[in-house]
Design a protein around this motif. Structure first.
Motif, PDB file in Angstrom:
ATOM      1  N   GLU A  38       0.895  -1.197  -0.108  1.00 28.52           N
ATOM      2  CA  GLU A  38       0.092  -0.227  -0.249  1.00 28.52           C
ATOM      3  C   GLU A  38       0.781   1.523   0.064  1.00 28.52           C
ATOM      4  OE1 GLU A  38      -2.742   1.394   3.715  1.00 28.52           O
ATOM      5  OE2 GLU A  38      -3.535  -0.068   2.431  1.00 28.52           O
ATOM      6  N   HIS A  39       1.912   1.300   0.675  1.00 26.49           N
ATOM      7  CA  HIS A  39       2.906   2.407   0.871  1.00 26.49           C
ATOM      8  C   HIS A  39       3.989   2.603  -0.093  1.00 26.49           C
ATOM      9  CE1 HIS A  39       0.678   3.771   4.517  1.00 26.49           C
ATOM     10  NE2 HIS A  39       0.720   2.637   4.797  1.00 26.49           N
ATOM     11  N   GLY A 174       8.502   0.616   1.954  1.00 31.62           N
ATOM     12  CA  GLY A 174       7.261   0.772   2.083  1.00 31.62           C
ATOM     13  C   GLY A 174       6.737  -0.130   3.096  1.00 31.62           C
ATOM     14  N   HIS A 177       7.290   0.798   6.474  1.00 27.74           N
ATOM     15  CA  HIS A 177       6.476   1.633   6.950  1.00 27.74           C
ATOM     16  C   HIS A 177       5.114   1.009   7.254  1.00 27.74           C
ATOM     17  CE1 HIS A 177       4.876   5.761   7.111  1.00 27.74           C
ATOM     18  NE2 HIS A 177       3.667   5.225   6.320  1.00 27.74           N
ATOM     19  N   ALA A 178       4.666   0.224   6.604  1.00 29.22           N
ATOM     20  CA  ALA A 178       3.349  -0.491   6.885  1.00 29.22           C
ATOM     21  C   ALA A 178       3.484  -0.898   8.178  1.00 29.22           C
ATOM     22  CB  ALA A 178       2.921  -1.459   5.815  1.00 29.22           C
TER      23      ALA A 178
END
Length: 181
Positions: A38-39, A174, A177-178
């Motif tokens: 997602e990120h 990413g 980050h999630a």
């Protein structure tokens, strides 16, 4: 000696992570992968990375981050070895040789940054992990930008490999980050 100790501790920290690749009890592997990507600035690339790795199917989000970090370490290390081998190529033009030398330094630093990120990730130090991964991505991008306009086959090869490494590092970033949020 310190490099050997660091690599040894890195291997140990990855080896003794209970439940790291624990099966997703609800069978939501694709949901975890979607959440993990997602990120990512390159979502399709991210999805393809995990879809190509059978271990991703049942991994939880932290397991996916570990897979991405391992792939980033492996890929960046392999490119670093290739760049180092290019330095011994006596047929390169002096300007290309100088740029390859600069890329060698960038890749050695990037590998060290990613190694630190892996250790930090295993210690749940996500803020520093993100900093180290961003630094590694910048170093790879610096090399890519240095060689992207050159016409030699070596420069083209390195530019393509650097682009892929940059995407892989951003994928790992990413997913980290999630996990962190």
């Amino acid at each position: 000696m310190s490099t050997v100790f660091f690599i040894f501790s890195l291997v140990l920290s990855l080896t003794f992570q209970p439940g790291l690749f624990a099966a997703d009890p609800k069978g939501n592997g694709s949901n975890q992968i979607s959440r993990a990507c997602e990120h990512s600035p390159h979502k399709e690339f991210c999805l393809s990375v995990f879809q190509a790795d059978p271990a991703s199917t049942n991994a939880d989000i932290k397991g996916l981050a570990t897979i991405a970090l391992k792939l980033a370490v492996k890929n960046t290390t392999e490119i670093s070895v290739r760049v180092k081998s290019l330095l011994s190529d006596g047929t390169l033009e002096p300007g290309v040789q100088e740029d390859i030398y600069d890329c060698n330094k960038q890749y050695l630093d990037a590998v060290a940054q990613i190694d630190h990120a892996v250790v930090g990730f295993n210690m749940n130090d996500y803020q520093n992990v993100e900093t180290w991964m961003k630094t590694a991505a910048t170093q790879i991008l610096t090399c890519q930008n240095k060689v992207k306009d050159m016409k030699s086959g070596v420069a083209l090869e390195l530019s393509k490999k650097s682009h892929a490494a940059h995407q892989l590092i951003n994928t790992a970033l990413g997913v980290v980050h999630a996990v962190a949020h």
